[in-house]
Design an enzyme around this catalytic site. Structure first.
Site, PDB file in Angstrom:
ATOM      1  CB  SER A   1       5.712  -2.551  -9.627  1.00  8.19           C
ATOM      2  OG  SER A   1       5.698  -3.577  -8.637  1.00  8.19           O
ATOM      3  CD  GLU A   2       6.717  -1.510  -4.130  1.00  5.91           C
ATOM      4  OE1 GLU A   2       7.259  -2.389  -3.448  1.00  5.91           O
ATOM      5  OE2 GLU A   2       7.285  -0.994  -5.141  1.00  5.91           O
ATOM      6  CB  ALA A   3       3.984   4.340  -7.940  1.00  2.79           C
TER       7      ALA A   3
ATOM      8  CG  LEU B   1       0.020  -2.454  -7.307  1.00  3.57           C
ATOM      9  CD1 LEU B   1       0.466  -3.632  -6.454  1.00  3.57           C
ATOM     10  CD2 LEU B   1      -1.002  -2.900  -8.329  1.00  3.57           C
TER      11      LEU B   1
ATOM     12  CG  LEU C   1       0.121  -0.116  -2.401  1.00  4.28           C
ATOM     13  CD1 LEU C   1       0.460  -1.602  -2.316  1.00  4.28           C
ATOM     14  CD2 LEU C   1      -0.726   0.322  -1.211  1.00  4.28           C
TER      15      LEU C   1
END
Length: 261
Positions: A135-137, A139, A141
């Site tokens: 899920s980083e994208a 945020l 990231l």
């Protein structure tokens, strides 16, 4: 070992390391990272441990970074960010290179760094109700520290999609991609994990360690004369080892090898 965020139990040569922060969905913070690193280093060095189960308490396996930890990171300097990221990278690699077989018991959702935690394990058994998300994208990231392990698990093409879309996917998809080896109903999770750890505990401890190292060292390399010679040297070394000799003798003599006595 004094632990705040983990529980550790050892039974019949199998250690179980349980993430014990259910109130925050077993999210990472500095203490979790430090304790996981120390636990896997210590258990990896114990002769009485032949396999390690990585489990979690509560409905989620691991939700990634703890929100309070993320708030602290927002104020970090560049140097502090580098040092903090390195502790996470070190923890992941410590589990990945642990000389014992590591089995993930995934009873619930694994997001972001939680997916990385799954990917560094050798064998992954998950409940059919579990979901995953890199899920980083979402945020702003990227999943940099977990990327070497997730890409090895699901392949480059699948990583392209799930890194950039940050889509949530189910356990069946995780199995199809290669992130999970077995998907079972939640009430069958313990039985499935137990069957695997029982098999691991019956195998030669040295052979399990060397087989794990073999995969790490050989995967992705060119099939050339150097690799052929190296693999020949490896099996010659194993044949001459104490457990190698004992295992062959036990097989020929139709008896139980000494490590199972």
């Amino acid at each position: 070992m004094q632990l705040e965020t983990l529980q550790i139990a050892i039974d019949n040569h199998v250690a179980t390391v349980t993430l014990n922060r259910p109130a925050v969905r077993n999210a990472f913070n500095e203490t979790v990272i430090e304790e996981l690193t120390g636990a896997f280093r210590a258990l990896g060095a114990r002769e009485d441990v032949r396999a390690i189960v990585l489990a979690a308490d509560g409905p989620a396996f691991c939700a990634g970074a703890d929100l309070n930890w993320m708030k602290k990171m927002a104020g970090y300097s560049d140097e502090e960010n580098r040092a903090d990221a390195m502790t996470l990278a070190t923890m992941l690699n410590t589990i990945y290179t642990c000389p014992k077989a590591v089995v993930a018991r995934v009873q619930g959702d694994a997001y972001a760094g939680g997916c990385g935690l799954v990917a560094v394990c050798d064998i992954v058994v998950c409940a059919d109700s579990a979901h995953f998300c890199i899920s980083e994208a979402k945020l702003g990231l990227s999943p940099a520290t977990i990327s070497p392990y997730v890409i090895r698990a699901i392949g480059e093409q699948a990583a392209r999609r799930y890194f950039i879309t940050a889509e949530r996917f189910d356990a069946a998809t995780a199995q199809r991609l290669g992130l999970a080896h077995e998907v079972v109903p939640a009430d069958g999770l313990d039985a499935a994990v137990h069957a695997i750890t029982r098999t691991l505990a019956e195998n030669s401890p040295n052979a399990v360690r060397e087989c794990k190292r073999l995969v790490h060292d050989v995967a992705g390399r060119a099939l050339d004369t150097a690799l052929i010679a190296e693999t020949a040297e490896r099996i010659a070394h194993m044949r001459a080892s104490d457990e190698g000799k004992e295992g062959v003798r036990a097989f020929l003599e139709k008896r139980t090898p000494s490590w199972r006595a």
